[in-house]
Design an enzyme around this catalytic site. Structure first.
Site, PDB file in Angstrom:
ATOM      1  N   TYR A   1      -5.854  -7.363  -2.340  1.00 48.43           N
ATOM      2  CA  TYR A   1      -6.507  -6.818  -3.534  1.00 48.43           C
ATOM      3  C   TYR A   1      -5.842  -7.296  -4.833  1.00 48.43           C
ATOM      4  CZ  TYR A   1      -8.620  -3.604  -0.141  1.00 48.43           C
ATOM      5  OH  TYR A   1      -9.304  -3.072   0.923  1.00 48.43           O
TER       6      TYR A   1
ATOM      7  N   THR B   1       6.834  -7.491  12.618  1.00 51.73           N
ATOM      8  CA  THR B   1       5.688  -8.074  11.911  1.00 51.73           C
ATOM      9  C   THR B   1       5.372  -9.419  12.526  1.00 51.73           C
ATOM     10  OG1 THR B   1       4.840  -8.767   9.749  1.00 51.73           O
ATOM     11  CG2 THR B   1       7.147  -9.217  10.172  1.00 51.73           C
TER      12      THR B   1
ATOM     13  N   ASP C   1       4.028  -0.603   6.471  1.00 53.28           N
ATOM     14  CA  ASP C   1       2.575  -0.480   6.338  1.00 53.28           C
ATOM     15  C   ASP C   1       2.275  -0.207   4.868  1.00 53.28           C
ATOM     16  OD1 ASP C   1       0.086  -0.708   7.573  1.00 53.28           O
ATOM     17  OD2 ASP C   1      -0.169   1.454   7.702  1.00 53.28           O
TER      18      ASP C   1
ATOM     19  N   HIS D   1       5.520 -15.021   6.416  1.00 54.63           N
ATOM     20  CA  HIS D   1       5.874 -15.007   5.007  1.00 54.63           C
ATOM     21  C   HIS D   1       6.791 -13.810   4.697  1.00 54.63           C
ATOM     22  CE1 HIS D   1       5.396 -15.498   0.688  1.00 54.63           C
ATOM     23  NE2 HIS D   1       5.195 -14.190   0.624  1.00 54.63           N
TER      24      HIS D   1
ATOM     25  N   PHE E   1      -2.489 -12.159  -2.436  1.00 57.43           N
ATOM     26  CA  PHE E   1      -3.448 -11.968  -1.349  1.00 57.43           C
ATOM     27  C   PHE E   1      -4.073 -10.572  -1.494  1.00 57.43           C
ATOM     28  CE2 PHE E   1      -1.356  -8.917   1.549  1.00 57.43           C
ATOM     29  CZ  PHE E   1      -0.125  -8.839   0.926  1.00 57.43           C
TER      30      PHE E   1
ATOM     31  N   ARG F   1       6.054  -3.369  -2.163  1.00 57.33           N
ATOM     32  CA  ARG F   1       6.847  -3.863  -1.042  1.00 57.33           C
ATOM     33  C   ARG F   1       8.265  -4.194  -1.505  1.00 57.33           C
ATOM     34  NH1 ARG F   1       3.010  -5.796   1.387  1.00 57.33           N
ATOM     35  NH2 ARG F   1       2.748  -7.398  -0.180  1.00 57.33           N
TER      36      ARG F   1
HETATM   37  P1  IMP Z   1      -0.014  -4.570   5.378  1.00 58.97           P
HETATM   38  O1  IMP Z   1       0.350  -3.226   5.883  1.00 58.97           O
HETATM   39  O2  IMP Z   1       1.090  -5.218   4.590  1.00 58.97           O
HETATM   40  O3  IMP Z   1      -0.562  -5.466   6.448  1.00 58.97           O
HETATM   41  O4  IMP Z   1      -1.182  -4.363   4.309  1.00 58.97           O
HETATM   42  C1  IMP Z   1      -2.438  -3.796   4.650  1.00 58.97           C
HETATM   43  C2  IMP Z   1      -3.492  -4.269   3.686  1.00 58.97           C
HETATM   44  O5  IMP Z   1      -3.197  -3.789   2.359  1.00 58.97           O
HETATM   45  C3  IMP Z   1      -3.582  -5.788   3.535  1.00 58.97           C
HETATM   46  O6  IMP Z   1      -4.451  -6.343   4.490  1.00 58.97           O
HETATM   47  C4  IMP Z   1      -4.133  -5.942   2.125  1.00 58.97           C
HETATM   48  O7  IMP Z   1      -5.549  -5.763   2.129  1.00 58.97           O
HETATM   49  C5  IMP Z   1      -3.517  -4.772   1.390  1.00 58.97           C
HETATM   50  N1  IMP Z   1      -2.256  -5.192   0.735  1.00 58.97           N
HETATM   51  C6  IMP Z   1      -0.994  -4.985   1.192  1.00 58.97           C
HETATM   52  N2  IMP Z   1      -0.096  -5.474   0.332  1.00 58.97           N
HETATM   53  C7  IMP Z   1      -0.794  -6.010  -0.682  1.00 58.97           C
HETATM   54  C8  IMP Z   1      -0.402  -6.701  -1.879  1.00 58.97           C
HETATM   55  O8  IMP Z   1       0.784  -6.916  -2.184  1.00 58.97           O
HETATM   56  N3  IMP Z   1      -1.408  -7.113  -2.667  1.00 58.97           N
HETATM   57  C9  IMP Z   1      -2.720  -6.908  -2.374  1.00 58.97           C
HETATM   58  N4  IMP Z   1      -3.133  -6.298  -1.274  1.00 58.97           N
HETATM   59  C10 IMP Z   1      -2.179  -5.844  -0.432  1.00 58.97           C
END
Ligand code: IMP
Length: 191
Positions: A151, A8, A69, A12, A149, A178
């Site tokens: 949504y 990644t 992801d 954070h 962050f 997560r």
């Molecule tokens: P990533 O795979 O963690 O980069 O997440 C992909 C996308 O999902 C991010 O750009 C956010 O739009 C959304 N997202 C992921 N995790 C969260 C969260 O914990 N809260 C809100 N949106 C999330």
């Protein structure tokens, strides 16, 4: 100590994992191993993208590695935005635009059920493992809160009176997609 790469660029996420991963692993960032590649995420599933990122590191740099992801899956939209959550409103758009598009698509829709789903792919030696974390909830009609962050301002977890963006980081991590996927990964690594 065993070295393990978290594929990644999100500092954070990395520091959060460093705090909880325990003493038996040295957690390395992409920067730590000299990887400045723009790792492709071109699969059409969360599983595919997580695997693609973890394999990229294992194959090119030789380290055991995991990658995550996440997507927001909305029932009334057939699971959209899903794997396209980050770029739902198009390239170069931010979270505000993504949320505005989502709320517009759900205008007048009574079924607001949705879930955040995280998939972590781990490649350790010649073994591959997937870990999934899910939090169910619903999409609010208006954003509220300023924490978190993505949504978070429009997502209210099941049984909660507030959105993720109105919660403290600890409250969110305790139930989040997560948090749950990471807990499974760590339980496996510490077995
Ligand atoms: P990533 O795979 O963690 O980069 O997440 C992909 C996308 O999902 C991010 O750009 C956010 O739009 C959304 N997202 C992921 N995790 C969260 C969260 O914990 N809260 C809100 N949106 C999330």
């Amino acid at each position: 100590m065993e070295k393990l790469v978290f594929a990644t660029n999100n500092e954070h996420k990395l520091s959060e994992l460093r705090q909880i991963i325990g003493g038996s692993f040295e957690l390395l960032s992409l920067g730590d191993i000299g990887c400045h590649d723009d790792i492709p995420e071109t699969a059409d599933t969360l599983e595919g993208n997580a695997l693609q990122k973890a394999r990229w590191v294992k194959e090119r740099y030789g380290y055991d590695c995991f990658a995550d992801d996440t997507g927001l899956e909305v029932d009334a939209l057939g699971g959209q935005p899903g794997v396209y959550s980050a770029r739902f409103a198009g390239p170069g758009h931010d979270s505000k635009a993504n949320m505005a598009k989502l709320l517009a698509m759900l205008e007048g829709e009574e079924n607001r059920r949705a879930r955040f789903r995280t998939v972590i792919a781990l490649i350790k030696g010649c073994e591959t493992h997937l870990f999934e974390g899910i939090v169910d909830g619903e999409i609010m009609k208006f954003p509220s809160g300023s924490e978190g962050f993505g949504y978070d301002p429009v997502f209210r977890p099941e049984g909660w009176e507030m959105t993720f963006a109105e919660a403290t980081p600890d409250e969110k991590n305790a139930v989040s997609h997560r948090g749950r996927a990471v807990a499974k990964l760590i339980a496996y690594l510490n077995e």
